[in-house]
Motif scaffolding. Structure first.
Motif, PDB file in Angstrom:
ATOM      1  N   TYR A   1      -1.088  -1.890  -8.725  1.00  0.00           N
ATOM      2  CA  TYR A   1       0.133  -1.925  -9.531  1.00  0.00           C
ATOM      3  C   TYR A   1       0.476  -0.561 -10.136  1.00  0.00           C
ATOM      4  O   TYR A   1       1.646  -0.187 -10.221  1.00  0.00           O
ATOM      5  CB  TYR A   1      -0.003  -2.954 -10.648  1.00  0.00           C
ATOM      6  N   ASN A   2      -0.539   0.177 -10.549  1.00  0.00           N
ATOM      7  CA  ASN A   2      -0.285   1.456 -11.221  1.00  0.00           C
ATOM      8  C   ASN A   2      -0.042   2.606 -10.252  1.00  0.00           C
ATOM      9  O   ASN A   2       0.825   3.455 -10.490  1.00  0.00           O
ATOM     10  CB  ASN A   2      -1.460   1.824 -12.130  1.00  0.00           C
ATOM     11  N   ASP A   3      -0.833   2.640  -9.175  1.00  0.00           N
ATOM     12  CA  ASP A   3      -0.851   3.834  -8.318  1.00  0.00           C
ATOM     13  C   ASP A   3      -0.613   3.544  -6.844  1.00  0.00           C
ATOM     14  O   ASP A   3      -0.648   4.470  -6.025  1.00  0.00           O
ATOM     15  CB  ASP A   3      -2.201   4.551  -8.466  1.00  0.00           C
ATOM     16  N   GLY A   4      -0.367   2.277  -6.500  1.00  0.00           N
ATOM     17  CA  GLY A   4      -0.227   1.922  -5.087  1.00  0.00           C
ATOM     18  C   GLY A   4       1.179   1.955  -4.557  1.00  0.00           C
ATOM     19  O   GLY A   4       1.427   1.557  -3.410  1.00  0.00           O
ATOM     20  N   GLY A   5       2.124   2.453  -5.346  1.00  0.00           N
ATOM     21  CA  GLY A   5       3.518   2.469  -4.916  1.00  0.00           C
ATOM     22  C   GLY A   5       3.798   3.294  -3.671  1.00  0.00           C
ATOM     23  O   GLY A   5       4.462   2.811  -2.743  1.00  0.00           O
ATOM     24  N   PRO A   6       3.304   4.539  -3.591  1.00  0.00           N
ATOM     25  CA  PRO A   6       3.562   5.319  -2.377  1.00  0.00           C
ATOM     26  C   PRO A   6       2.996   4.676  -1.111  1.00  0.00           C
ATOM     27  O   PRO A   6       3.650   4.692  -0.058  1.00  0.00           O
ATOM     28  CB  PRO A   6       2.878   6.663  -2.689  1.00  0.00           C
ATOM     29  N   TRP A   7       1.789   4.131  -1.222  1.00  0.00           N
ATOM     30  CA  TRP A   7       1.203   3.444  -0.057  1.00  0.00           C
ATOM     31  C   TRP A   7       2.068   2.261   0.342  1.00  0.00           C
ATOM     32  O   TRP A   7       2.355   2.061   1.531  1.00  0.00           O
ATOM     33  CB  TRP A   7      -0.209   2.983  -0.402  1.00  0.00           C
ATOM     34  N   LEU A   8       2.492   1.462  -0.631  1.00  0.00           N
ATOM     35  CA  LEU A   8       3.317   0.295  -0.320  1.00  0.00           C
ATOM     36  C   LEU A   8       4.632   0.707   0.327  1.00  0.00           C
ATOM     37  O   LEU A   8       5.097   0.061   1.270  1.00  0.00           O
ATOM     38  CB  LEU A   8       3.571  -0.520  -1.595  1.00  0.00           C
ATOM     39  N   SER A   9       5.222   1.795  -0.141  1.00  0.00           N
ATOM     40  CA  SER A   9       6.461   2.279   0.474  1.00  0.00           C
ATOM     41  C   SER A   9       6.235   2.645   1.935  1.00  0.00           C
ATOM     42  O   SER A   9       7.076   2.362   2.802  1.00  0.00           O
ATOM     43  CB  SER A   9       6.985   3.491  -0.292  1.00  0.00           C
ATOM     44  N   GLY A  10       5.085   3.267   2.232  1.00  0.00           N
ATOM     45  CA  GLY A  10       4.767   3.601   3.610  1.00  0.00           C
ATOM     46  C   GLY A  10       4.541   2.375   4.467  1.00  0.00           C
ATOM     47  O   GLY A  10       4.955   2.334   5.641  1.00  0.00           O
ATOM     48  N   VAL A  11       3.903   1.363   3.902  1.00  0.00           N
ATOM     49  CA  VAL A  11       3.705   0.107   4.627  1.00  0.00           C
ATOM     50  C   VAL A  11       5.043  -0.583   4.886  1.00  0.00           C
ATOM     51  O   VAL A  11       5.300  -1.086   5.989  1.00  0.00           O
ATOM     52  CB  VAL A  11       2.753  -0.825   3.841  1.00  0.00           C
ATOM     53  N   MET A  12       5.916  -0.579   3.879  1.00  0.00           N
ATOM     54  CA  MET A  12       7.215  -1.229   4.056  1.00  0.00           C
ATOM     55  C   MET A  12       8.042  -0.545   5.132  1.00  0.00           C
ATOM     56  O   MET A  12       8.815  -1.196   5.847  1.00  0.00           O
ATOM     57  CB  MET A  12       7.976  -1.251   2.731  1.00  0.00           C
ATOM     58  N   GLU A  13       7.889   0.765   5.268  1.00  0.00           N
ATOM     59  CA  GLU A  13       8.592   1.471   6.341  1.00  0.00           C
ATOM     60  C   GLU A  13       8.098   0.988   7.703  1.00  0.00           C
ATOM     61  O   GLU A  13       8.892   0.751   8.616  1.00  0.00           O
ATOM     62  CB  GLU A  13       8.384   2.979   6.188  1.00  0.00           C
ATOM     63  N   SER A  14       6.776   0.818   7.842  1.00  0.00           N
ATOM     64  CA  SER A  14       6.218   0.312   9.095  1.00  0.00           C
ATOM     65  C   SER A  14       6.650  -1.127   9.344  1.00  0.00           C
ATOM     66  O   SER A  14       6.986  -1.509  10.474  1.00  0.00           O
ATOM     67  CB  SER A  14       4.691   0.401   9.068  1.00  0.00           C
ATOM     68  N   LEU A  15       6.633  -1.949   8.295  1.00  0.00           N
ATOM     69  CA  LEU A  15       7.023  -3.346   8.448  1.00  0.00           C
ATOM     70  C   LEU A  15       8.498  -3.470   8.816  1.00  0.00           C
ATOM     71  O   LEU A  15       8.871  -4.313   9.646  1.00  0.00           O
ATOM     72  CB  LEU A  15       6.731  -4.126   7.170  1.00  0.00           C
ATOM     73  N   ALA A  16       9.338  -2.651   8.203  1.00  0.00           N
ATOM     74  CA  ALA A  16      10.767  -2.694   8.526  1.00  0.00           C
ATOM     75  C   ALA A  16      11.000  -2.342   9.991  1.00  0.00           C
ATOM     76  O   ALA A  16      11.826  -2.965  10.679  1.00  0.00           O
ATOM     77  CB  ALA A  16      11.540  -1.749   7.612  1.00  0.00           C
ATOM     78  N   ALA A  17      10.260  -1.354  10.482  1.00  0.00           N
ATOM     79  CA  ALA A  17      10.386  -0.982  11.895  1.00  0.00           C
ATOM     80  C   ALA A  17       9.917  -2.117  12.793  1.00  0.00           C
ATOM     81  O   ALA A  17      10.547  -2.433  13.816  1.00  0.00           O
ATOM     82  CB  ALA A  17       9.583   0.290  12.166  1.00  0.00           C
ATOM     83  N   ASN A  18       8.819  -2.765  12.424  1.00  0.00           N
ATOM     84  CA  ASN A  18       8.310  -3.878  13.229  1.00  0.00           C
ATOM     85  C   ASN A  18       9.233  -5.086  13.173  1.00  0.00           C
ATOM     86  O   ASN A  18       9.358  -5.835  14.156  1.00  0.00           O
ATOM     87  CB  ASN A  18       6.903  -4.274  12.764  1.00  0.00           C
ATOM     88  N   ARG A  19       9.848  -5.301  12.032  1.00  0.00           N
ATOM     89  CA  ARG A  19      10.799  -6.416  11.903  1.00  0.00           C
ATOM     90  C   ARG A  19      11.937  -6.257  12.908  1.00  0.00           C
ATOM     91  O   ARG A  19      12.353  -7.238  13.550  1.00  0.00           O
ATOM     92  CB  ARG A  19      11.332  -6.452  10.468  1.00  0.00           C
ATOM     93  N   GLU A  20      12.418  -5.039  13.059  1.00  0.00           N
ATOM     94  CA  GLU A  20      13.476  -4.780  14.037  1.00  0.00           C
ATOM     95  C   GLU A  20      12.939  -4.801  15.455  1.00  0.00           C
ATOM     96  O   GLU A  20      13.582  -5.326  16.366  1.00  0.00           O
ATOM     97  CB  GLU A  20      14.145  -3.438  13.732  1.00  0.00           C
ATOM     98  N   LEU A  21      11.749  -4.228  15.650  1.00  0.00           N
ATOM     99  CA  LEU A  21      11.144  -4.224  16.979  1.00  0.00           C
ATOM    100  C   LEU A  21      10.953  -5.643  17.485  1.00  0.00           C
ATOM    101  O   LEU A  21      11.231  -5.939  18.662  1.00  0.00           O
ATOM    102  CB  LEU A  21       9.798  -3.488  16.933  1.00  0.00           C
ATOM    103  N   LEU A  22      10.493  -6.530  16.622  1.00  0.00           N
ATOM    104  CA  LEU A  22      10.288  -7.914  17.041  1.00  0.00           C
ATOM    105  C   LEU A  22      11.599  -8.535  17.504  1.00  0.00           C
ATOM    106  O   LEU A  22      11.646  -9.215  18.538  1.00  0.00           O
ATOM    107  CB  LEU A  22       9.682  -8.723  15.890  1.00  0.00           C
TER     108      LEU A  22
END
Length: 385
Positions: A277-298
């Motif tokens: 919650y405190n420091d994981g924001g940048p990592w989560l943003s990077g994961v969401m970028e990958s997930l968004a790409a996969n959502r479209e790829l699917l």
């Protein structure tokens, strides 16, 4: 922003979690909601530091995770949460059961809205209540709560509603308008709402997710939110969830839980969640970028290889609710997928009768694995009609 990439299959198969131990090595496991990405470094370091300090005893209360969640809620959803209104326990399922025990009398009833996360059929029973099903309304443009059906269930005497927001398996974020209408019904009939918001940090568009307790005083009067960092930061095994109460009624309900409910929280999970919650924001943003790409790829892969399969892109999460009915796969497409394609999907019927002909696919994997999975599925021979 650095996109987070999934780990190689060889490394993933060395994991001992349920996702990687359930099926043989020739099966691509796209069923259970675990992600294939490496952990966020702040989360790793938080757990390692506690182990190096031999700090593996019992938790001393929600303490830092309450403050961390309150800060995250404010930054992410503009939802004002006081740390003293946050409790903790081992996981969201336990949080649901213990909350239901506070708000539902023995032999009471709980409304659920299938197709929905399979444990929702079981958790009310664990709390000595029965289940009342009010299925979601389905339309070409998406799904929605059946507010009229929910009101009828409230009139007939339901004691609580178990809300899934965002809704698993659909990735549906209920609108603020819908949530306010639900809260008004809750107060009108004196029915508690337990809102499971575990997938909330995984919303794709800013503002698309609305916390239930943020919509009105009515929501706060009878509502309890249960959530965790476990889905967004892939730390389900560390065992820490939070419960939020924002009225005198619900604060008393949380305070009335047995002391053991809080004591079951893992101290490692608590510190992992604080770091997330405190420091994981940048990592989560990077994961969401990958997930968004996969959502479209699917979507593109299905259009190319399985055009008969229905797919509405989720507004949150990494789970795709796929309709194999128009493609002639019958009521149990996940069984065909496993038998013929060696792809493990979550069977749709586990989410309720409405799931016949559907299967849930987890796309939190590498694009290569997702592409291979769809190509395998495209080679399946549907049963003769």
């Amino acid at each position: 922003m650095t996109r987070i990439s999934a780990e190689p299959l060889a490394a993933l198969r060395s994991r001992t979690s349920y996702k990687w131990q359930t099926y043989p090595a020739d099966v691509l496991p796209l069923f259970v909601a675990e992600m294939d990405y490496p952990l966020a470094e702040p989360v790793q370091q938080a757990v390692i530091s506690r182990v190096l300090a031999s700090d593996t005893g019992y938790v001393a209360g929600p303490g830092p995770v309450a403050e961390a969640f309150a800060g995250f809620a404010s930054r992410t959803w503009n939802w004002a949460v006081a740390a003293e209104d946050v409790g903790c326990t081992t996981d969201v399922s336990v949080a649901i059961v213990e909350s239901l025990r506070q708000v539902v009398p023995v032999d009471g009833s709980v409304v659920i809205t299938p197709p929905v996360y399979p444990p929702f059929f079981e958790l009310p029973v664990e709390a000595d209540a029965s289940v009342v099903e009010v299925p979601l309304l389905a339309a070409d443009e998406g799904w929605a709560l059946d507010l009229a059906g929910i009101e009828r269930a409230f009139i007939r005497g339901a004691d609580a509603l178990l809300l899934c927001n965002p809704h698993n398996p659909l990735g549906l974020c209920h609108s603020a308008e819908t949530l306010r209408a639900l809260a008004d019904l809750s107060v009108k009939y004196g029915v508690a709402v337990i809102s499971d918001e575990i997938h909330a940090p995984l919303a794709y568009s800013p503002g698309s997710f609305t916390p239930y307790l943020s919509v009105s005083e009515n929501a706060r009067d009878y509502g309890i939110t249960v959530t965790a960092a476990s889905k967004a930061w892939n730390i389900a095994g560390t065992k820490c969830a939070v419960m939020v109460a924002q009225s005198s009624r619900t604060r008393l309900q949380l305070a009335s839980m047995p002391e053991e409910v809080q004591a079951r929280t893992s101290i490692l999970g608590l510190h992992a969640s604080v770091a997330a919650y405190n420091d994981g924001g940048p990592w989560l943003s990077g994961v969401m970028e990958s997930l968004a790409a996969n959502r479209e790829l699917l979507g593109n892969l299905l259009a190319e290889h399985l055009p008969g399969v229905g797919y509405l892109r989720p507004a949150a999460g990494y789970l795709a609710w796929l309709d194999f009915g128009p493609a002639g796969w019958g009521d149990a497409p996940a069984a065909l997928a496993l038998d013929q394609a060696r792809v493990a999907l979550e069977p749709g019927v586990r989410f309720g009768r409405q799931g016949a002909g559907f299967a849930r696919l987890n796309f939190a994997c590498s694009p290569e694995v997702l592409t291979e999975a769809v190509r395998r599925l495209a080679a399946v021979t549907p049963p003769a009609r």
